[in-house]
Design an enzyme around this catalytic site. Structure first.
Site, mmCIF file in Angstrom:
data_model
loop_
_atom_site.group_PDB
_atom_site.id
_atom_site.type_symbol
_atom_site.label_atom_id
_atom_site.label_comp_id
_atom_site.label_asym_id
_atom_site.label_seq_id
_atom_site.Cartn_x
_atom_site.Cartn_y
_atom_site.Cartn_z
ATOM 1 N N ARG A 1 -16.686 7.485 -15.787
ATOM 2 C CA ARG A 1 -17.852 8.320 -15.475
ATOM 3 C C ARG A 1 -18.857 8.343 -16.621
ATOM 4 N NH1 ARG A 1 -17.181 14.418 -13.561
ATOM 5 N NH2 ARG A 1 -15.967 14.555 -15.491
ATOM 6 N N ARG B 1 -19.134 12.559 -20.942
ATOM 7 C CA ARG B 1 -18.840 13.978 -21.183
ATOM 8 C C ARG B 1 -17.753 14.108 -22.238
ATOM 9 N NH1 ARG B 1 -18.203 17.188 -15.504
ATOM 10 N NH2 ARG B 1 -16.352 17.992 -16.547
ATOM 11 N N ARG C 1 -6.702 18.270 -18.985
ATOM 12 C CA ARG C 1 -7.314 18.951 -17.824
ATOM 13 C C ARG C 1 -6.405 18.845 -16.606
ATOM 14 N NH1 ARG C 1 -12.705 15.733 -17.695
ATOM 15 N NH2 ARG C 1 -13.246 16.948 -15.847
HETATM 16 P P1 AP5 Z 1 -17.686 13.869 -9.926
HETATM 17 O O1 AP5 Z 1 -18.488 14.099 -8.709
HETATM 18 O O2 AP5 Z 1 -18.358 13.988 -11.244
HETATM 19 O O3 AP5 Z 1 -16.333 14.734 -9.858
HETATM 20 P P2 AP5 Z 1 -16.082 16.274 -10.061
HETATM 21 O O4 AP5 Z 1 -15.074 16.690 -9.055
HETATM 22 O O5 AP5 Z 1 -17.355 17.026 -10.109
HETATM 23 O O6 AP5 Z 1 -15.375 16.216 -11.481
HETATM 24 P P3 AP5 Z 1 -15.531 17.162 -12.728
HETATM 25 O O7 AP5 Z 1 -14.930 16.444 -13.894
HETATM 26 O O8 AP5 Z 1 -16.945 17.639 -12.873
HETATM 27 O O9 AP5 Z 1 -14.625 18.332 -12.328
HETATM 28 P P4 AP5 Z 1 -14.006 19.369 -13.225
HETATM 29 O O10 AP5 Z 1 -13.601 20.364 -12.236
HETATM 30 O O11 AP5 Z 1 -12.951 18.882 -14.124
HETATM 31 O O12 AP5 Z 1 -15.204 19.757 -14.246
HETATM 32 P P5 AP5 Z 1 -16.263 20.921 -14.265
HETATM 33 O O13 AP5 Z 1 -17.508 20.379 -14.791
HETATM 34 O O14 AP5 Z 1 -16.269 21.640 -12.980
HETATM 35 O O15 AP5 Z 1 -17.049 12.403 -9.791
HETATM 36 C C1 AP5 Z 1 -16.215 11.888 -10.807
HETATM 37 C C2 AP5 Z 1 -16.487 10.390 -10.985
HETATM 38 O O16 AP5 Z 1 -16.083 9.686 -9.814
HETATM 39 C C3 AP5 Z 1 -17.966 10.029 -11.184
HETATM 40 O O17 AP5 Z 1 -18.011 8.917 -12.033
HETATM 41 C C4 AP5 Z 1 -18.438 9.648 -9.776
HETATM 42 O O18 AP5 Z 1 -19.519 8.744 -9.798
HETATM 43 C C5 AP5 Z 1 -17.178 9.004 -9.212
HETATM 44 N N1 AP5 Z 1 -16.996 9.168 -7.765
HETATM 45 C C6 AP5 Z 1 -17.237 10.296 -7.029
HETATM 46 N N2 AP5 Z 1 -16.902 10.083 -5.743
HETATM 47 C C7 AP5 Z 1 -16.426 8.812 -5.667
HETATM 48 C C8 AP5 Z 1 -15.919 8.005 -4.592
HETATM 49 N N3 AP5 Z 1 -15.836 8.489 -3.339
HETATM 50 N N4 AP5 Z 1 -15.522 6.753 -4.886
HETATM 51 C C9 AP5 Z 1 -15.599 6.270 -6.151
HETATM 52 N N5 AP5 Z 1 -16.075 6.960 -7.188
HETATM 53 C C10 AP5 Z 1 -16.488 8.235 -6.960
HETATM 54 O O19 AP5 Z 1 -15.610 21.885 -15.348
HETATM 55 C C11 AP5 Z 1 -15.514 21.471 -16.689
HETATM 56 C C12 AP5 Z 1 -14.698 22.468 -17.464
HETATM 57 O O20 AP5 Z 1 -15.359 23.731 -17.450
HETATM 58 C C13 AP5 Z 1 -13.289 22.760 -16.927
HETATM 59 O O21 AP5 Z 1 -12.341 21.821 -17.386
HETATM 60 C C14 AP5 Z 1 -13.044 24.151 -17.481
HETATM 61 O O22 AP5 Z 1 -12.705 24.083 -18.851
HETATM 62 C C15 AP5 Z 1 -14.413 24.791 -17.372
HETATM 63 N N6 AP5 Z 1 -14.576 25.468 -16.084
HETATM 64 C C16 AP5 Z 1 -15.368 25.089 -15.031
HETATM 65 N N7 AP5 Z 1 -15.265 25.959 -14.012
HETATM 66 C C17 AP5 Z 1 -14.385 26.923 -14.422
HETATM 67 C C18 AP5 Z 1 -13.842 28.065 -13.808
HETATM 68 N N8 AP5 Z 1 -14.172 28.430 -12.551
HETATM 69 N N9 AP5 Z 1 -12.953 28.791 -14.519
HETATM 70 C C19 AP5 Z 1 -12.610 28.472 -15.781
HETATM 71 N N10 AP5 Z 1 -13.074 27.384 -16.416
HETATM 72 C C20 AP5 Z 1 -13.951 26.609 -15.741
HETATM 73 MG MG MG Z 2 -18.352 18.154 -11.549
#
Ligand code: AP5
Ligand code: MG
Ligand code: ZN
Length: 218
Positions: free
Chosen positions: A126, A159, A170
């Site tokens: 990514r 990231r 994670r």
């Molecule tokens: P992408 O769409 O970026 O996936 P995503 O599900 O959004 O993944 P994230 O890493 O953003 O999820 P996350 O939950 O770990 O992180 P977040 O930012 O929410 O796709 C991923 C990749 O795959 C990309 O390269 C994309 O192009 C590719 N792709 C997508 N679909 C595809 C397909 N069909 N085929 C092929 N490739 C594909 O959170 C970050 C951090 O913040 C957490 O770890 C935590 O520390 C904190 N945090 C966030 N929310 C909370 C909460 N509610 N409570 C406590 N801590 C929190």
């Molecule tokens: Mg995301």
């Protein structure tokens, strides 16, 4: 209504929420994006959250719940919202239900189901735009011009929590909590499951159908 988009790290929540928001006009609210904006701004909340995010751990509930409630109180979130990355544990799900207990807004969830091996590959390839937040993938969703965002022409970055050891943390730290949130929505008859593996536009079509069945239409 509020559509909760559930999925493991790398499942495609951000990619799919962006498309569903564009197709339906619903606001896309992502806790990860909110934290990253606070980190870029150097705010106390951002400084506190970064420590947890870079360790692959959930940010404490009190911080997260206050932040999301403030975001959901903004006018663009008044009617239809796609929630990406919240709730992430049963306490957060309970807080969301409690916040809308007195309203007629429905809260429904869709799980983007993706196997662990696929998650690892997606996260390590990514690249993201630090300005508008759009996700790219070196193979399945490359930018039109290498290293540059299609939307805003900003130079793409990796990231900090996509470093291999943080990705492993994670997945190790967060998948059990995701399972309990999935169980909670399933037990209350509010869950749909969508296969998150396959070309991005095919997943998009499946999600659009599930979202429409849950009450989120254009
Ligand atoms: P992408 O769409 O970026 O996936 P995503 O599900 O959004 O993944 P994230 O890493 O953003 O999820 P996350 O939950 O770990 O992180 P977040 O930012 O929410 O796709 C991923 C990749 O795959 C990309 O390269 C994309 O192009 C590719 N792709 C997508 N679909 C595809 C397909 N069909 N085929 C092929 N490739 C594909 O959170 C970050 C951090 O913040 C957490 O770890 C935590 O520390 C904190 N945090 C966030 N929310 C909370 C909460 N509610 N409570 C406590 N801590 C929190
Ligand atoms: Mg995301
Ligand atoms: Zn951009």
């Amino acid at each position: 209504m509020i559509l909760v988009l559930l999925g493991a790290p790398g499942a495609g929540k951000g990619t799919q929420a962006e498309a569903l928001s564009a197709a339906t006009g619903a606001a896309h609210v992502a806790t990860g994006d909110l934290f990253r904006a606070e980190i870029s701004a150097g705010s106390p909340l951002g400084v506190a959250a970064k420590e947890f995010i870079d360790a692959g751990q959930l940010v404490p509930d009190e911080v997260t719940i206050n932040m999301i409630q403030a975001r959901l109180a903004r006018p663009d979130a008044a009617t239809r919202v796609i929630l990406d990355g919240f709730p992430r544990n049963p306490a957060q799900a309970a807080a969301l239900d409690a916040a809308y207990a007195a309203s007629t807004r429905a809260i429904r969830a869709v799980l983007l189901k993706v196997d662990r091996a696929v998650l690892l590959e997606r996260l390590t390839a990514r690249r993201v735009c630090p300005s508008c937040g759009r996700s790219y993938h070196l193979l399945s969703r490359p930018p039109k011009s290498p290293g540059v965002c299609d939307v805003c022409a900003t130079t793409l970055i990796t990231r900090s929590d996509d470093a291999p050891e943080t990705v492993a943390a994670r997945l190790a730290n967060q998948l059990a909590a995701l399972d309990s949130v999935v169980d909670l929505y399933r037990a209350t008859g509010r869950l749909a499951v969508v296969d998150g593996v396959g070309p991005i536009d095919e997943v998009q079509a499946r999600l659009a159908a599930a979202a429409a069945a849950a009450g989120l239409t254009a």
